[in-house]
Design a protein around this motif. Structure first.
Motif, PDB file in Angstrom:
ATOM      1  N   LEU A   1      -4.494   6.219  -2.622  1.00  0.00           N
ATOM      2  CA  LEU A   1      -3.782   5.011  -2.223  1.00  0.00           C
ATOM      3  C   LEU A   1      -3.560   4.161  -3.464  1.00  0.00           C
ATOM      4  O   LEU A   1      -4.456   4.021  -4.298  1.00  0.00           O
ATOM      5  CB  LEU A   1      -4.595   4.197  -1.208  1.00  0.00           C
ATOM      6  N   LEU A   2      -2.370   3.607  -3.580  1.00  0.00           N
ATOM      7  CA  LEU A   2      -2.048   2.703  -4.680  1.00  0.00           C
ATOM      8  C   LEU A   2      -1.789   1.332  -4.076  1.00  0.00           C
ATOM      9  O   LEU A   2      -0.881   1.164  -3.253  1.00  0.00           O
ATOM     10  CB  LEU A   2      -0.817   3.198  -5.442  1.00  0.00           C
TER      11      LEU A   2
ATOM     12  N   PRO B   1     -18.158  10.261  -0.718  1.00  0.00           N
ATOM     13  CA  PRO B   1     -17.576   9.610   0.466  1.00  0.00           C
ATOM     14  C   PRO B   1     -18.521   9.518   1.669  1.00  0.00           C
ATOM     15  O   PRO B   1     -18.404   8.602   2.468  1.00  0.00           O
ATOM     16  CB  PRO B   1     -16.364  10.474   0.816  1.00  0.00           C
ATOM     17  N   TYR B   2     -19.453  10.444   1.771  1.00  0.00           N
ATOM     18  CA  TYR B   2     -20.363  10.407   2.914  1.00  0.00           C
ATOM     19  C   TYR B   2     -21.261   9.176   2.880  1.00  0.00           C
ATOM     20  O   TYR B   2     -21.660   8.654   3.919  1.00  0.00           O
ATOM     21  CB  TYR B   2     -21.218  11.674   2.936  1.00  0.00           C
ATOM     22  N   TRP B   3     -21.585   8.691   1.684  1.00  0.00           N
ATOM     23  CA  TRP B   3     -22.524   7.584   1.536  1.00  0.00           C
ATOM     24  C   TRP B   3     -21.839   6.234   1.347  1.00  0.00           C
ATOM     25  O   TRP B   3     -22.515   5.223   1.143  1.00  0.00           O
ATOM     26  CB  TRP B   3     -23.468   7.857   0.375  1.00  0.00           C
ATOM     27  N   VAL B   4     -20.535   6.199   1.404  1.00  0.00           N
ATOM     28  CA  VAL B   4     -19.814   4.935   1.181  1.00  0.00           C
ATOM     29  C   VAL B   4     -19.800   4.111   2.464  1.00  0.00           C
ATOM     30  O   VAL B   4     -19.500   4.611   3.543  1.00  0.00           O
ATOM     31  CB  VAL B   4     -18.366   5.218   0.708  1.00  0.00           C
ATOM     32  N   ARG B   5     -20.130   2.841   2.324  1.00  0.00           N
ATOM     33  CA  ARG B   5     -20.026   1.880   3.422  1.00  0.00           C
ATOM     34  C   ARG B   5     -18.742   1.101   3.244  1.00  0.00           C
ATOM     35  O   ARG B   5     -18.460   0.573   2.174  1.00  0.00           O
ATOM     36  CB  ARG B   5     -21.203   0.899   3.412  1.00  0.00           C
ATOM     37  N   LEU B   6     -17.969   0.999   4.292  1.00  0.00           N
ATOM     38  CA  LEU B   6     -16.723   0.248   4.290  1.00  0.00           C
ATOM     39  C   LEU B   6     -16.934  -0.943   5.206  1.00  0.00           C
ATOM     40  O   LEU B   6     -17.309  -0.789   6.361  1.00  0.00           O
ATOM     41  CB  LEU B   6     -15.581   1.139   4.799  1.00  0.00           C
ATOM     42  N   ARG B   7     -16.723  -2.148   4.680  1.00  0.00           N
ATOM     43  CA  ARG B   7     -16.914  -3.320   5.522  1.00  0.00           C
ATOM     44  C   ARG B   7     -15.885  -4.393   5.215  1.00  0.00           C
ATOM     45  O   ARG B   7     -15.274  -4.407   4.141  1.00  0.00           O
ATOM     46  CB  ARG B   7     -18.321  -3.871   5.386  1.00  0.00           C
ATOM     47  N   ARG B   8     -15.721  -5.273   6.174  1.00  0.00           N
ATOM     48  CA  ARG B   8     -14.821  -6.414   6.029  1.00  0.00           C
ATOM     49  C   ARG B   8     -15.681  -7.656   5.915  1.00  0.00           C
ATOM     50  O   ARG B   8     -16.406  -8.012   6.845  1.00  0.00           O
ATOM     51  CB  ARG B   8     -13.908  -6.497   7.260  1.00  0.00           C
ATOM     52  N   ALA B   9     -15.656  -8.300   4.765  1.00  0.00           N
ATOM     53  CA  ALA B   9     -16.435  -9.518   4.548  1.00  0.00           C
ATOM     54  C   ALA B   9     -15.772 -10.663   5.291  1.00  0.00           C
ATOM     55  O   ALA B   9     -14.550 -10.712   5.417  1.00  0.00           O
ATOM     56  CB  ALA B   9     -16.519  -9.822   3.055  1.00  0.00           C
ATOM     57  N   SER B  10     -16.580 -11.577   5.769  1.00  0.00           N
ATOM     58  CA  SER B  10     -15.997 -12.736   6.454  1.00  0.00           C
ATOM     59  C   SER B  10     -15.540 -13.740   5.409  1.00  0.00           C
ATOM     60  O   SER B  10     -16.227 -14.002   4.432  1.00  0.00           O
ATOM     61  CB  SER B  10     -17.013 -13.367   7.395  1.00  0.00           C
TER      62      SER B  10
ATOM     63  N   ILE C   1       0.853  -1.184   0.000  1.00  0.00           N
ATOM     64  CA  ILE C   1       0.000   0.000   0.000  1.00  0.00           C
ATOM     65  C   ILE C   1       0.890   1.236   0.000  1.00  0.00           C
ATOM     66  O   ILE C   1       1.668   1.436   0.925  1.00  0.00           O
ATOM     67  CB  ILE C   1      -0.915   0.025   1.234  1.00  0.00           C
ATOM     68  N   ASP C   2       0.787   2.041  -1.054  1.00  0.00           N
ATOM     69  CA  ASP C   2       1.547   3.288  -1.142  1.00  0.00           C
ATOM     70  C   ASP C   2       0.572   4.448  -1.142  1.00  0.00           C
ATOM     71  O   ASP C   2      -0.467   4.400  -1.805  1.00  0.00           O
ATOM     72  CB  ASP C   2       2.371   3.338  -2.440  1.00  0.00           C
ATOM     73  N   GLU C   3       0.925   5.499  -0.420  1.00  0.00           N
ATOM     74  CA  GLU C   3       0.120   6.710  -0.450  1.00  0.00           C
ATOM     75  C   GLU C   3       0.738   7.657  -1.462  1.00  0.00           C
ATOM     76  O   GLU C   3       1.915   7.989  -1.378  1.00  0.00           O
ATOM     77  CB  GLU C   3       0.059   7.356   0.934  1.00  0.00           C
TER      78      GLU C   3
ATOM     79  N   GLU D   1      -2.078  -6.618   5.573  1.00  0.00           N
ATOM     80  CA  GLU D   1      -2.168  -5.394   4.777  1.00  0.00           C
ATOM     81  C   GLU D   1      -3.621  -5.004   4.531  1.00  0.00           C
ATOM     82  O   GLU D   1      -3.931  -3.830   4.388  1.00  0.00           O
ATOM     83  CB  GLU D   1      -1.414  -5.550   3.453  1.00  0.00           C
ATOM     84  N   ARG D   2      -4.520  -5.994   4.482  1.00  0.00           N
ATOM     85  CA  ARG D   2      -5.942  -5.663   4.370  1.00  0.00           C
ATOM     86  C   ARG D   2      -6.424  -4.937   5.624  1.00  0.00           C
ATOM     87  O   ARG D   2      -7.226  -4.021   5.547  1.00  0.00           O
ATOM     88  CB  ARG D   2      -6.773  -6.920   4.152  1.00  0.00           C
ATOM     89  N   ASP D   3      -5.923  -5.364   6.792  1.00  0.00           N
ATOM     90  CA  ASP D   3      -6.263  -4.668   8.037  1.00  0.00           C
ATOM     91  C   ASP D   3      -5.770  -3.224   7.993  1.00  0.00           C
ATOM     92  O   ASP D   3      -6.484  -2.299   8.389  1.00  0.00           O
ATOM     93  CB  ASP D   3      -5.644  -5.387   9.245  1.00  0.00           C
ATOM     94  N   GLU D   4      -4.542  -3.035   7.504  1.00  0.00           N
ATOM     95  CA  GLU D   4      -3.989  -1.682   7.377  1.00  0.00           C
ATOM     96  C   GLU D   4      -4.818  -0.855   6.393  1.00  0.00           C
ATOM     97  O   GLU D   4      -5.115   0.313   6.649  1.00  0.00           O
ATOM     98  CB  GLU D   4      -2.532  -1.763   6.910  1.00  0.00           C
ATOM     99  N   LEU D   5      -5.207  -1.464   5.275  1.00  0.00           N
ATOM    100  CA  LEU D   5      -6.036  -0.780   4.277  1.00  0.00           C
ATOM    101  C   LEU D   5      -7.367  -0.364   4.886  1.00  0.00           C
ATOM    102  O   LEU D   5      -7.826   0.765   4.679  1.00  0.00           O
ATOM    103  CB  LEU D   5      -6.264  -1.690   3.068  1.00  0.00           C
ATOM    104  N   LEU D   6      -7.977  -1.247   5.657  1.00  0.00           N
ATOM    105  CA  LEU D   6      -9.247  -0.941   6.293  1.00  0.00           C
ATOM    106  C   LEU D   6      -9.117   0.273   7.213  1.00  0.00           C
ATOM    107  O   LEU D   6      -9.941   1.190   7.175  1.00  0.00           O
ATOM    108  CB  LEU D   6      -9.732  -2.164   7.074  1.00  0.00           C
ATOM    109  N   GLY D   7      -8.067   0.307   8.011  1.00  0.00           N
ATOM    110  CA  GLY D   7      -7.841   1.433   8.908  1.00  0.00           C
ATOM    111  C   GLY D   7      -7.589   2.741   8.169  1.00  0.00           C
ATOM    112  O   GLY D   7      -8.141   3.793   8.516  1.00  0.00           O
ATOM    113  N   ARG D   8      -6.752   2.673   7.135  1.00  0.00           N
ATOM    114  CA  ARG D   8      -6.450   3.885   6.352  1.00  0.00           C
ATOM    115  C   ARG D   8      -7.695   4.430   5.665  1.00  0.00           C
ATOM    116  O   ARG D   8      -7.947   5.630   5.671  1.00  0.00           O
ATOM    117  CB  ARG D   8      -5.384   3.594   5.306  1.00  0.00           C
TER     118      ARG D   8
END
Length: 166
Positions: free
Chosen positions: A16-17, A106-115, A2-4, A142-149
């Protein structure tokens, strides 16, 4: 990986790239091919000397297949996803043609982690009934880091406080 990236216009948007990690350098791929080709050629030469007339042709065919496979593996590392987050839009673009696959406010975007099987799975962005998986080629940490960012980027873009995951 993940590069900013720096904003395209000063202060306008964050980018993010996402790219898959490469294990070998181009030089190491060549060395790997040589380490495969030399023993295969020696065995083919020995087999030809012992009377197997087809051994050299088989070795050339085998090495051609290995070369194509190594080239394909290297080229698969060229793919990427670019996520652009600004005050008025979030956009996900993918290689090879950098085409937009998802765009929303961005206000209407839902961010989730699928199981996923055996643990946390894909990171998904959704809005207005559409959903797109991002970072499918990233390892779980890195997916966890992406989720946080992304959580903090979306909060900053929409003017909300970051939501803590419980």
């Amino acid at each position: 990986m993940i590069d900013e990236l720096p904003p395209s216009v000063t202060g306008s948007e964050a980018q993010l790239l996402l790219r898959p990690r490469r294990i070998l350098t181009p030089r190491q791929f060549v060395v790997l091919f040589v380490l495969i080709a030399v023993p295969a050629s020696v065995v083919a030469g020995y087999s030809f000397a012992m009377g197997n007339a087809f051994a050299p042709a088989f070795a050339v065919l085998d090495l051609a297949i290995v070369a194509v496979a190594l080239r394909w593996v290297w080229r698969s590392g060229d793919r990427y996803e670019r996520i652009v987050v600004g005050g008025q839009r979030l956009e996900v673009r993918r290689s090879p043609d950098d085409a937009s696959v998802f765009s929303a406010h961005p206000y209407w975007v839902r961010l989730r982690r699928a199981s996923g099987r055996g643990g946390p799975g894909a990171v998904c962005l959704g809005s207005q009934g559409r959903e797109v998986e991002i970072g499918s080629f990233l390892p779980p940490d890195e997916r966890d880091e992406l989720l946080g960012r992304l959580r903090s980027m979306l909060a900053a873009a929409s003017g909300r406080a970051p939501v803590e995951e419980s």
